[in-house]
Design a protein around this motif. Structure first.
Motif, mmCIF file in Angstrom:
data_model
loop_
_atom_site.group_PDB
_atom_site.id
_atom_site.type_symbol
_atom_site.label_atom_id
_atom_site.label_comp_id
_atom_site.label_asym_id
_atom_site.label_seq_id
_atom_site.Cartn_x
_atom_site.Cartn_y
_atom_site.Cartn_z
ATOM 1 N N SER A 174 57.255 39.431 35.955
ATOM 2 C CA SER A 174 57.841 40.733 35.630
ATOM 3 C C SER A 174 58.585 40.690 34.298
ATOM 4 C CB SER A 174 58.792 41.172 36.741
ATOM 5 O OG SER A 174 59.955 40.361 36.774
ATOM 6 N N PHE A 175 59.078 39.528 33.894
ATOM 7 C CA PHE A 175 59.799 39.425 32.627
ATOM 8 C C PHE A 175 58.889 39.818 31.472
ATOM 9 C CE2 PHE A 175 62.854 37.944 35.236
ATOM 10 C CZ PHE A 175 63.820 37.110 34.741
ATOM 11 N N THR A 176 57.686 39.270 31.462
ATOM 12 C CA THR A 176 56.739 39.584 30.394
ATOM 13 C C THR A 176 56.270 41.037 30.478
ATOM 14 O OG1 THR A 176 55.988 37.279 30.393
ATOM 15 C CG2 THR A 176 54.581 38.890 29.304
ATOM 16 N N GLU A 177 56.148 41.556 31.686
ATOM 17 C CA GLU A 177 55.742 42.956 31.845
ATOM 18 C C GLU A 177 56.796 43.900 31.283
ATOM 19 O OE1 GLU A 177 55.049 43.277 35.998
ATOM 20 O OE2 GLU A 177 53.082 42.285 35.934
ATOM 21 N N VAL A 178 58.063 43.601 31.527
ATOM 22 C CA VAL A 178 59.140 44.416 30.962
ATOM 23 C C VAL A 178 59.108 44.360 29.440
ATOM 24 C CG1 VAL A 178 61.650 44.567 30.695
ATOM 25 C CG2 VAL A 178 60.654 44.281 32.965
ATOM 26 N N CYS A 179 58.903 43.166 28.905
ATOM 27 C CA CYS A 179 58.814 43.007 27.454
ATOM 28 C C CYS A 179 57.666 43.839 26.891
ATOM 29 C CB CYS A 179 58.641 41.534 27.094
ATOM 30 S SG CYS A 179 58.495 41.204 25.329
ATOM 31 N N GLY A 180 56.533 43.849 27.576
ATOM 32 C CA GLY A 180 55.380 44.622 27.116
ATOM 33 C C GLY A 180 55.661 46.113 27.095
ATOM 34 N N VAL A 181 56.353 46.611 28.120
ATOM 35 C CA VAL A 181 56.700 48.035 28.165
ATOM 36 C C VAL A 181 57.613 48.397 26.999
ATOM 37 C CG1 VAL A 181 57.948 49.805 29.467
ATOM 38 C CG2 VAL A 181 56.386 48.251 30.656
ATOM 39 N N GLU A 235 58.016 46.829 24.123
ATOM 40 C CA GLU A 235 57.312 46.727 22.841
ATOM 41 C C GLU A 235 56.350 47.893 22.640
ATOM 42 O OE1 GLU A 235 57.217 41.960 21.876
ATOM 43 O OE2 GLU A 235 55.567 42.825 23.041
ATOM 44 N N ARG A 236 55.753 48.361 23.725
ATOM 45 C CA ARG A 236 54.863 49.537 23.599
ATOM 46 C C ARG A 236 55.645 50.757 23.125
ATOM 47 N NH1 ARG A 236 54.132 53.170 27.469
ATOM 48 N NH2 ARG A 236 54.697 51.714 29.146
ATOM 49 N N ILE A 237 56.847 50.945 23.682
ATOM 50 C CA ILE A 237 57.669 52.073 23.275
ATOM 51 C C ILE A 237 58.096 51.923 21.815
ATOM 52 C CG2 ILE A 237 59.869 53.254 23.669
ATOM 53 C CD1 ILE A 237 59.627 52.420 26.616
ATOM 54 N N LYS A 238 58.537 50.725 21.444
ATOM 55 C CA LYS A 238 59.062 50.507 20.102
ATOM 56 C C LYS A 238 57.982 50.562 19.027
ATOM 57 C CE LYS A 238 61.870 47.317 17.374
ATOM 58 N NZ LYS A 238 62.842 48.376 17.043
ATOM 59 N N ASN A 239 56.814 50.018 19.330
ATOM 60 C CA ASN A 239 55.762 49.886 18.315
ATOM 61 C C ASN A 239 54.790 51.062 18.278
ATOM 62 O OD1 ASN A 239 56.827 47.347 17.663
ATOM 63 N ND2 ASN A 239 55.538 46.317 19.164
ATOM 64 N N THR A 240 55.004 52.055 19.137
ATOM 65 C CA THR A 240 54.117 53.226 19.140
ATOM 66 C C THR A 240 54.948 54.480 18.950
ATOM 67 O OG1 THR A 240 52.746 52.047 20.762
ATOM 68 C CG2 THR A 240 52.229 54.366 20.352
ATOM 69 N N PRO A 241 55.278 54.821 17.707
ATOM 70 C CA PRO A 241 56.091 56.012 17.463
ATOM 71 C C PRO A 241 55.286 57.289 17.686
ATOM 72 C CG PRO A 241 55.378 55.064 15.389
ATOM 73 C CD PRO A 241 54.920 54.122 16.464
ATOM 74 N N LEU A 252 66.541 66.242 15.297
ATOM 75 C CA LEU A 252 67.326 65.036 15.046
ATOM 76 C C LEU A 252 67.583 64.252 16.330
ATOM 77 C CD1 LEU A 252 70.048 66.090 12.430
ATOM 78 C CD2 LEU A 252 68.093 64.571 12.092
ATOM 79 N N ILE A 253 67.885 64.965 17.405
ATOM 80 C CA ILE A 253 68.118 64.303 18.691
ATOM 81 C C ILE A 253 66.860 63.581 19.151
ATOM 82 C CG2 ILE A 253 68.597 64.715 21.135
ATOM 83 C CD1 ILE A 253 70.392 67.052 20.224
ATOM 84 N N ALA A 254 65.715 64.240 19.001
ATOM 85 C CA ALA A 254 64.452 63.614 19.396
ATOM 86 C C ALA A 254 64.177 62.371 18.559
ATOM 87 C CB ALA A 254 63.310 64.615 19.248
ATOM 88 N N GLU A 255 64.483 62.433 17.256
ATOM 89 C CA GLU A 255 64.274 61.275 16.390
ATOM 90 C C GLU A 255 65.133 60.092 16.827
ATOM 91 O OE1 GLU A 255 65.154 62.442 12.434
ATOM 92 O OE2 GLU A 255 63.308 63.574 12.152
ATOM 93 N N GLU A 256 66.352 60.380 17.265
ATOM 94 C CA GLU A 256 67.275 59.303 17.616
ATOM 95 C C GLU A 256 66.901 58.607 18.911
ATOM 96 O OE1 GLU A 256 72.061 58.628 18.428
ATOM 97 O OE2 GLU A 256 71.348 60.414 17.386
ATOM 98 N N ILE A 257 66.461 59.361 19.894
ATOM 99 C CA ILE A 257 66.239 58.753 21.213
ATOM 100 C C ILE A 257 64.800 58.303 21.425
ATOM 101 C CG2 ILE A 257 68.092 60.130 22.210
ATOM 102 C CD1 ILE A 257 66.007 61.864 23.566
ATOM 103 N N GLU A 258 63.885 58.627 20.500
ATOM 104 C CA GLU A 258 62.503 58.214 20.713
ATOM 105 C C GLU A 258 62.335 56.700 20.568
ATOM 106 O OE1 GLU A 258 59.964 60.147 17.960
ATOM 107 O OE2 GLU A 258 60.748 59.106 16.196
ATOM 108 N N ASP A 259 63.249 56.039 19.828
ATOM 109 C CA ASP A 259 63.281 54.577 19.774
ATOM 110 C C ASP A 259 64.596 54.140 20.403
ATOM 111 O OD1 ASP A 259 63.166 51.908 19.319
ATOM 112 O OD2 ASP A 259 63.334 52.023 17.133
ATOM 113 N N PRO A 260 64.600 53.848 21.711
ATOM 114 C CA PRO A 260 65.866 53.580 22.413
ATOM 115 C C PRO A 260 66.425 52.184 22.208
ATOM 116 C CG PRO A 260 64.025 53.428 23.938
ATOM 117 C CD PRO A 260 63.439 53.837 22.614
ATOM 118 N N PHE A 261 65.775 51.357 21.380
ATOM 119 C CA PHE A 261 66.199 49.963 21.245
ATOM 120 C C PHE A 261 66.821 49.663 19.883
ATOM 121 C CE2 PHE A 261 62.351 49.928 24.010
ATOM 122 C CZ PHE A 261 63.019 49.746 25.200
ATOM 123 N N GLY A 262 67.300 50.687 19.203
ATOM 124 C CA GLY A 262 67.930 50.475 17.907
ATOM 125 C C GLY A 262 69.431 50.340 18.027
#
Length: 287
Positions: A191-198, A200-206, A254-264
């Motif tokens: 599950s650790f790798t699966e969480v990482c994959g999820v 990374e998918r969010i972060k790398n697919t704007p 602006l709000i959408a821009e800020e929260i679309e990448d939640p790992f910043g």
């Protein structure tokens, strides 16, 4: 991430946080106000357009187009929030699986040295994943007390997950874990790798560039043409009206821009370092 009381209306209305869109949009709002005032002056004082002018009918177009724009912004905001919430669910799963893994190791293992290894490496994965998603360099101090070396040219979380699985397999090979126990641990380990994959998918697919650019252009031209039609019915009051409409529409974007990448590192991004610290606290309590 901002902690707040959702029932405190006065704080929301009268307090301007440093991340508030009003502060960010203030320069643009002043320019829009000056632009609307200039259009109002030209139409009312310089050109002296009559009420029968066809320019007045532009307001009818804005009424129709405004509905389409509201649908686009609603979809844009919902899509961005879905990404933020999916990231939060992924980290929630990481918290739960880290606890479950620590509980199982505490029950299965009798050697204190083995328990101490997992006490350190399970929280290390969360810490490394947090820094990996924030593009922060991983410090060697994270691995103090662990027989662990990280190749900074390769995927950091994968190396931690690999070491975690290798140690578990070594315990099975040495007879410290039975086959049934090794099978029970497998779900948490993968599950650790699966969480990482999820994540990374969010972060790398704007959000697709063409879609985001179209909405910005749509808002710009919509607001820029508002004064031409509404000045006939509002006069110079068109200035605050146009500024307010721009503030509402641009704030949603602006709000959408800020929260679309939640790992910043934005104010409203997920508090992944805090979640990683909680994982460390709970795992140390269990092991």
């Amino acid at each position: 991430m901002i902690q707040y009381n959702p029932k405190d209306w006065l704080t929301f209305i009268f307090r301007f946080h440093e991340s508030d869109t009003f502060r960010q949009l203030m320069p643009m709002m002043l320019l829009i106000g000056a632009y609307a005032g200039g259009i109002a002056y030209l139409e009312l004082e310089y050109w002296k357009l009559a009420d029968s002018s066809h320019v007045k009918n532009l307001s009818l177009i804005h009424t129709t187009v405004g509905f389409v724009l509201s649908l686009l912004l609603a979809y844009r905001t919902n899509t961005a929030y879905d990404r933020w919430w999916e990231g939060r669910k992924a980290w929630g799963a990481l918290v739960n699986n880290s606890r479950n893994l620590a509980i199982k190791f505490s029950a299965f293992l009798s050697d204190d040295a083995d328990k101490q290894f997992f006490q350190k490496i399970i929280p290390t994965y969360a810490d490394v994943l947090s820094k990996h998603l924030m593009n922060v360099e991983v410090s060697q101090m994270l691995f103090e007390g662990l027989d662990l070396e990280i190749d900074h040219h390769e995927h950091h979380p994968n190396q931690i997950a690999q070491r975690l699985f290798q140690k578990t397999n070594a315990l099975y090979t040495a007879g410290k874990l039975t086959g049934e126990q090794f099978f029970i641990l497998n779900d948490e380990l993968k599950s650790f790798t699966e969480v990482c994959g999820v994540c990374e998918r969010i972060k790398n697919t704007p959000i697709p560039y063409s879609y985001s650019a179209f909405i910005k252009k749509f808002i710009f031209f919509y607001v820029m043409t508002l004064p031409f039609g509404f000045v006939f019915s509002l006069g110079y009051y068109v200035i605050p009206v146009v500024v307010f409409i721009f503030y509402v529409l641009a704030s949603l974007e602006l709000i959408a821009e800020e929260i679309e990448d939640p790992f910043g590192t934005d104010t409203n991004d997920l508090p992944t370092p805090k979640l990683a610290a909680n994982i460390k606290k709970h795992v140390e309590e269990l092991l």
